[in-house]
Design a protein around this motif. Sequence first.
Motif, mmCIF file in Angstrom:
data_model
loop_
_atom_site.group_PDB
_atom_site.id
_atom_site.type_symbol
_atom_site.label_atom_id
_atom_site.label_comp_id
_atom_site.label_asym_id
_atom_site.label_seq_id
_atom_site.Cartn_x
_atom_site.Cartn_y
_atom_site.Cartn_z
ATOM 1 N N ASN A 251 0.811 -1.216 0.000
ATOM 2 C CA ASN A 251 0.000 0.000 0.000
ATOM 3 C C ASN A 251 0.846 1.267 0.000
ATOM 4 O O ASN A 251 0.449 2.281 -0.577
ATOM 5 N N ALA A 252 2.012 1.206 0.638
ATOM 6 C CA ALA A 252 2.901 2.370 0.615
ATOM 7 C C ALA A 252 3.513 2.576 -0.761
ATOM 8 O O ALA A 252 3.896 3.690 -1.128
ATOM 9 N N LEU A 253 3.591 1.497 -1.535
ATOM 10 C CA LEU A 253 4.192 1.559 -2.866
ATOM 11 C C LEU A 253 3.255 2.152 -3.913
ATOM 12 O O LEU A 253 3.712 2.704 -4.923
ATOM 13 N N LEU A 254 1.946 2.078 -3.670
ATOM 14 C CA LEU A 254 0.971 2.493 -4.686
ATOM 15 C C LEU A 254 1.182 3.914 -5.206
ATOM 16 O O LEU A 254 1.179 4.127 -6.423
ATOM 17 N N PRO A 255 1.374 4.928 -4.338
ATOM 18 C CA PRO A 255 1.551 6.284 -4.876
ATOM 19 C C PRO A 255 2.812 6.445 -5.725
ATOM 20 O O PRO A 255 2.890 7.368 -6.550
ATOM 21 N N LEU A 256 3.808 5.566 -5.516
ATOM 22 C CA LEU A 256 5.061 5.683 -6.263
ATOM 23 C C LEU A 256 5.005 4.988 -7.613
ATOM 24 O O LEU A 256 5.864 5.238 -8.472
ATOM 25 N N TYR A 257 4.033 4.120 -7.799
ATOM 26 C CA TYR A 257 3.969 3.339 -9.043
ATOM 27 C C TYR A 257 3.777 4.245 -10.255
ATOM 28 O O TYR A 257 4.471 4.102 -11.268
ATOM 29 N N THR A 258 2.829 5.183 -10.151
ATOM 30 C CA THR A 258 2.584 6.090 -11.269
ATOM 31 C C THR A 258 3.819 6.929 -11.569
ATOM 32 O O THR A 258 4.155 7.170 -12.735
ATOM 33 N N SER A 259 4.502 7.382 -10.520
ATOM 34 C CA SER A 259 5.718 8.179 -10.721
ATOM 35 C C SER A 259 6.789 7.376 -11.447
ATOM 36 O O SER A 259 7.523 7.912 -12.286
ATOM 37 N N LEU A 260 6.883 6.078 -11.145
ATOM 38 C CA LEU A 260 7.862 5.233 -11.814
ATOM 39 C C LEU A 260 7.558 5.113 -13.303
ATOM 40 O O LEU A 260 8.462 5.269 -14.144
ATOM 41 N N ILE A 261 6.298 4.852 -13.656
ATOM 42 C CA ILE A 261 5.930 4.682 -15.059
ATOM 43 C C ILE A 261 6.142 5.983 -15.831
ATOM 44 O O ILE A 261 6.673 5.979 -16.955
ATOM 45 N N ILE A 262 5.753 7.116 -15.231
ATOM 46 C CA ILE A 262 5.963 8.402 -15.893
ATOM 47 C C ILE A 262 7.454 8.690 -16.023
ATOM 48 O O ILE A 262 7.922 9.234 -17.029
ATOM 49 N N GLY A 263 8.233 8.307 -14.987
ATOM 50 C CA GLY A 263 9.681 8.498 -15.042
ATOM 51 C C GLY A 263 10.318 7.714 -16.176
ATOM 52 O O GLY A 263 11.247 8.186 -16.839
ATOM 53 N N ILE A 264 9.809 6.507 -16.411
ATOM 54 C CA ILE A 264 10.314 5.716 -17.550
ATOM 55 C C ILE A 264 9.979 6.416 -18.861
ATOM 56 O O ILE A 264 10.779 6.427 -19.802
ATOM 57 N N GLY A 265 8.789 7.040 -18.923
ATOM 58 C CA GLY A 265 8.431 7.802 -20.121
ATOM 59 C C GLY A 265 9.385 8.965 -20.353
ATOM 60 O O GLY A 265 9.859 9.192 -21.465
ATOM 61 N N PHE A 266 9.689 9.700 -19.279
ATOM 62 C CA PHE A 266 10.612 10.824 -19.401
ATOM 63 C C PHE A 266 12.028 10.360 -19.744
ATOM 64 O O PHE A 266 12.831 11.142 -20.269
ATOM 65 N N SER A 267 12.346 9.110 -19.422
ATOM 66 C CA SER A 267 13.702 8.618 -19.696
ATOM 67 C C SER A 267 14.009 8.597 -21.189
ATOM 68 O O SER A 267 15.171 8.604 -21.584
ATOM 69 N N PHE A 268 12.966 8.602 -22.043
ATOM 70 C CA PHE A 268 13.201 8.626 -23.488
ATOM 71 C C PHE A 268 13.819 9.946 -23.926
ATOM 72 O O PHE A 268 14.394 10.033 -25.004
ATOM 73 N N GLY A 269 13.669 10.976 -23.090
ATOM 74 C CA GLY A 269 14.300 12.255 -23.403
ATOM 75 C C GLY A 269 15.719 12.351 -22.899
ATOM 76 O O GLY A 269 16.424 13.314 -23.202
ATOM 77 N N GLY A 270 16.152 11.337 -22.167
ATOM 78 C CA GLY A 270 17.520 11.324 -21.668
ATOM 79 C C GLY A 270 17.743 12.330 -20.557
ATOM 80 O O GLY A 270 16.833 13.021 -20.106
ATOM 81 N N SER A 271 18.967 12.401 -20.107
ATOM 82 C CA SER A 271 19.375 13.376 -19.109
ATOM 83 C C SER A 271 20.393 14.297 -19.761
ATOM 84 O O SER A 271 21.529 13.904 -20.015
#
Length: 331
Positions: A251-271
């Motif tokens: 249950n503590a992980l649930l709010p972070l799941y969406t952030s992880l998926i969106i973070g993977i999306g942003f990873s296509f833009g690189g750093s």
Amino acid sequence: MNKVWLIRRIAMSFITILVTIIISWILIEYSPESPANAILSNIRANLAANPKFVKIYESEVQYYESLIPHGNPVIEALTYIANVLRGNLGLDVITEIPVTKLIAQALPWTIFVVSTSLIISFFLGIRIGQKMGYKRGTKIDSALMSTFTVMKSIPIYISGALLLYILGYNLHWFPTGGAYCPCVPMGLTFIGCVLYHSALPILTLTLANLATWALHMRANTIYTLGEDYVTFAEIRGVKDKTIETKYVGRNALLPLYTSLIIGIGFSFGGSVFIEEIFSYPGVGHLLYNAITNNDYTLEMGIFIIIITAVVFGVLIADLTYSLIDPRVRYE
């Protein structure tokens, strides 16, 4: 899953991508300081100082003037969208190489480095953060809190430059640039060379993201520990390990799941900062060069990749959230 909701959600994602691309394209193309106008201004300034070079720059002036839209913005935008849907992102302004080819060459390196560091930091961060939440108020928790707070406050380009200077230039443990050695043949040796060159960028990004995941997971764990269902499970005599993993951790992980998926999306833009510091040939390095060279067709191509990846990341998060939270499925 409701089919009507699914169709509506996919349609909304597609419309979001199209609208965002159109807005980005109009802002770049019709800006008074658009890249094409900026390049033309520099050329005309050089011609004003050296009129004898008019013949030399004549073809360049015609080329960049052709890049400035003169027609109806709506028609121009729809034409651009039609080309994008066909996979035509235009030619690179500097090299005149197709933008799709340049992005295709850089994208695998970016996905490898950024996604690897994101996944490593996520799983380490949630594990450390959960332990911190269970040991809140102890010396270990206070020490880790201070450490992660300092890590989070240091800009990523500072930590990247420090790691490069210490581990690369001083200790010579890792290479200081590039993605691989051109002289290495394909095979296991090549894979080892790629991992060796990517070690510092991955380490820098992992340390930068680790603090964020750990602190968020600690806060979520502390909040979840105060829930009634956790107290009830403890009263029933449920094993501590079960409470930690199934009741609190999940249950503590649930709010972070969406952030992880969106973070993977942003990873296509690189750093941008990391790839530029380590001279890593990814999309971030490509974007930096495009911005500094006013290469607007390449900029738009990279923006389209980022926009599409992020929107699809949000869509995937919506579609899969019910798999880890049954309450959403029941609703």
